[in-house]
Design an enzyme around this catalytic site. Structure first.
Site, PDB file in Angstrom:
ATOM      1  N   HIS A 103       0.831  -1.213   0.000  1.00 10.06           N
ATOM      2  CA  HIS A 103       0.000   0.000   0.000  1.00 10.06           C
ATOM      3  C   HIS A 103       0.863   1.260   0.000  1.00 10.06           C
ATOM      4  O   HIS A 103       1.920   1.320   0.624  1.00 10.06           O
ATOM      5  CB  HIS A 103      -1.036  -0.007   1.123  1.00 10.06           C
ATOM      6  CG  HIS A 103      -0.527   0.061   2.530  1.00 10.06           C
ATOM      7  ND1 HIS A 103      -0.286   1.252   3.162  1.00 10.06           N
ATOM      8  CD2 HIS A 103      -0.244  -0.907   3.434  1.00 10.06           C
ATOM      9  CE1 HIS A 103       0.110   1.002   4.406  1.00 10.06           C
ATOM     10  NE2 HIS A 103       0.161  -0.295   4.593  1.00 10.06           N
ATOM     11  N   GLU A 150      -5.018   2.062   2.397  1.00 10.32           N
ATOM     12  CA  GLU A 150      -5.066   0.865   3.250  1.00 10.32           C
ATOM     13  C   GLU A 150      -5.328   1.235   4.700  1.00 10.32           C
ATOM     14  O   GLU A 150      -6.060   0.567   5.404  1.00 10.32           O
ATOM     15  CB  GLU A 150      -3.752   0.082   3.129  1.00 10.32           C
ATOM     16  CG  GLU A 150      -3.783  -1.303   3.782  1.00 10.32           C
ATOM     17  CD  GLU A 150      -3.310  -1.335   5.220  1.00 10.32           C
ATOM     18  OE1 GLU A 150      -3.396  -2.402   5.844  1.00 10.32           O
ATOM     19  OE2 GLU A 150      -2.867  -0.313   5.767  1.00 10.32           O
ATOM     20  N   GLU A 151      -4.698   2.341   5.118  1.00  6.66           N
ATOM     21  CA  GLU A 151      -4.740   2.711   6.546  1.00  6.66           C
ATOM     22  C   GLU A 151      -6.121   3.168   7.006  1.00  6.66           C
ATOM     23  O   GLU A 151      -6.353   3.335   8.193  1.00  6.66           O
ATOM     24  CB  GLU A 151      -3.709   3.811   6.836  1.00  6.66           C
ATOM     25  CG  GLU A 151      -2.266   3.405   6.577  1.00  6.66           C
ATOM     26  CD  GLU A 151      -1.736   2.358   7.555  1.00  6.66           C
ATOM     27  OE1 GLU A 151      -2.497   1.950   8.459  1.00  6.66           O
ATOM     28  OE2 GLU A 151      -0.575   1.957   7.409  1.00  6.66           O
TER      29      GLU A 151
HETATM   30 ZN   LIG Z   1       0.608  -1.252   6.394  1.00  3.38          ZN
END
Ligand SMILES: [Zn+2]
Length: 357
Positions: free
Chosen positions: A65, A214-215
């Site tokens: 990511h 992603e986070e």
């Molecule tokens: Zn990560």
């Protein structure tokens, strides 16, 4: 700095909190241009199709990511300081007194500090427990009023904020200090793997994906998996090392012991047959790896595992100490071991083997 180290430096220093990954994507384009065909979607997912792909074989998705944990400007206070909200998971204890960069309306990143009240002005109660909630913290860019923040500093709400940390390498002791190793050390590893395998015949097609957001809930990957339609996936990560605050018998991930492959975390149980295959191959090839049972965390493998008709996925995590903070640590030893392990997997994974997972 050699070329690989220079690439890691550029990925770590690149400013790209969730939703604002453009700088990271542009950097990856620069490195990946020679390696294959590139595509990009509106979420800023970047797809790298190896030029050796045939288009007729099962696809292995190699994911990392591109975003990092950061912040967004929420509002401007009358005194010119900025309220902010987190993008991704931060420990509030790690924030106060950190230097950050705030993007302004002209697209420039300007310096600021997450303000800390001097001890001189603290009450007895504040001295006993100085920890603030993130919603009570402010970023000070040096403006004297809200008008000045807007007109002179060109601050607007909705703009991203990142740590001001720059990469440093302690060459003698092989320690990299920097920000955003989750997951830029994974992004750098992804490029390095594709570079080392350039021109080589592999048993499967490989598509590298730098996935966004992603986070904040694996959002880029949820889209990317539809385009790639993987038969299997290897997810590169910067993963949390726990070796400095866990009793030695229970340490799950240590610095300088190679990539961590998780049996599970709170988002996924990695395909147990694929996981076993990785650990056996590591032993056969004499590549240092670690296996862990995670009680927290989650990652893109969870998405890939259950998307479409389901695809087996494992996670190769480069150990990072003090992850999701302004100042993290990792090592070239772990980076190298990760690249070697992922190369070995891509060289050995056949369609027949994948069908057994
Ligand atoms: Zn990560």
């Amino acid at each position: 700095m050699n070329n690989t180290l220079e690439m890691i430096r550029r990925f770590s220093d690149a400013k790209g909190p969730s939703g604002f990954e453009d700088e990271v994507v542009n950097l990856a384009r620069e490195y990946a241009e020679e390696l294959g065909t590139l595509e990009e979607d509106c979420l800023r997912n970047l797809y790298i199709y190896r030029k050796e792909n045939t288009g007729t074989r099962p696809v292995i998705m190699l994911d990392a990511h591109s975003d990092e944990v950061g912040f967004m400007v929420h509002s401007i206070k009358p005194n010119g300081t900025l309220r902010f909200v987190p993008l991704g998971g931060w420990s509030k204890n790690s924030l106060v007194s950190s230097k950050v960069l705030v993007r302004n309306a002209q697209g420039e990143y300007i310096p600021g500090i997450i303000a800390s009240k001097p001890v001189h002005f603290m009450s007895a109660a504040e001295r006993a427990n100085p920890t603030l909630e993130i919603s009570d913290m402010v970023i000070d860019i040096g403006a004297v009023s809200d008008t000045e923040a807007v007109e002179k500093f060109h601050i607007r709400i909705g703009e991203p904020v990142v740590p001001a940390t720059k990469l440093e390498f302690d060459d003698n002791n092989d320690i990299l200090f920097g920000k955003a190793f989750d997951c830029r050390i994974g992004c750098a590893a992804l490029i390095e793997v594709l570079k080392r395998l350039e021109g080589k015949e592999l048993p499967c097609d490989v598509v590298g994906v730098l996935s966004s957001q992603e986070e904040v809930g694996d959002r880029g990957c949820k889209v990317a998996v539809n385009r790639v339609q993987p038969a299997a996936a290897i997810v590169l990560e910067g993963c949390p090392a726990d070796d400095t605050f866990t009793e030695s018998y229970a340490v799950q991930t240590a610095l300088k012991k190679g990539p961590m492959f998780r049996f599970m975390d709170t988002s996924t149980i990695c395909n147990p047959r694929f996981q076993r295959y990785v650990l056996d191959l590591a032993e056969e090839k004499n590549i240092p790896v670690q296996a862990s049972v995670r009680e927290g965390g989650g990652n893109n493998a969870a998405v890939i595992n259950t998307a479409l008709l389901g695809a087996p996925a494992v996670v190769a995590g480069v150990p990072v100490r003090y992850i999701h903070s302004m100042n993290c640590m990792t090592s070239m030893f772990d980076f190298e071991a990760t690249v070697n392990m992922v190369c070995a997997l891509l060289e050995n994974l056949t369609p027949e083997q994948i069908s057994k997972f």
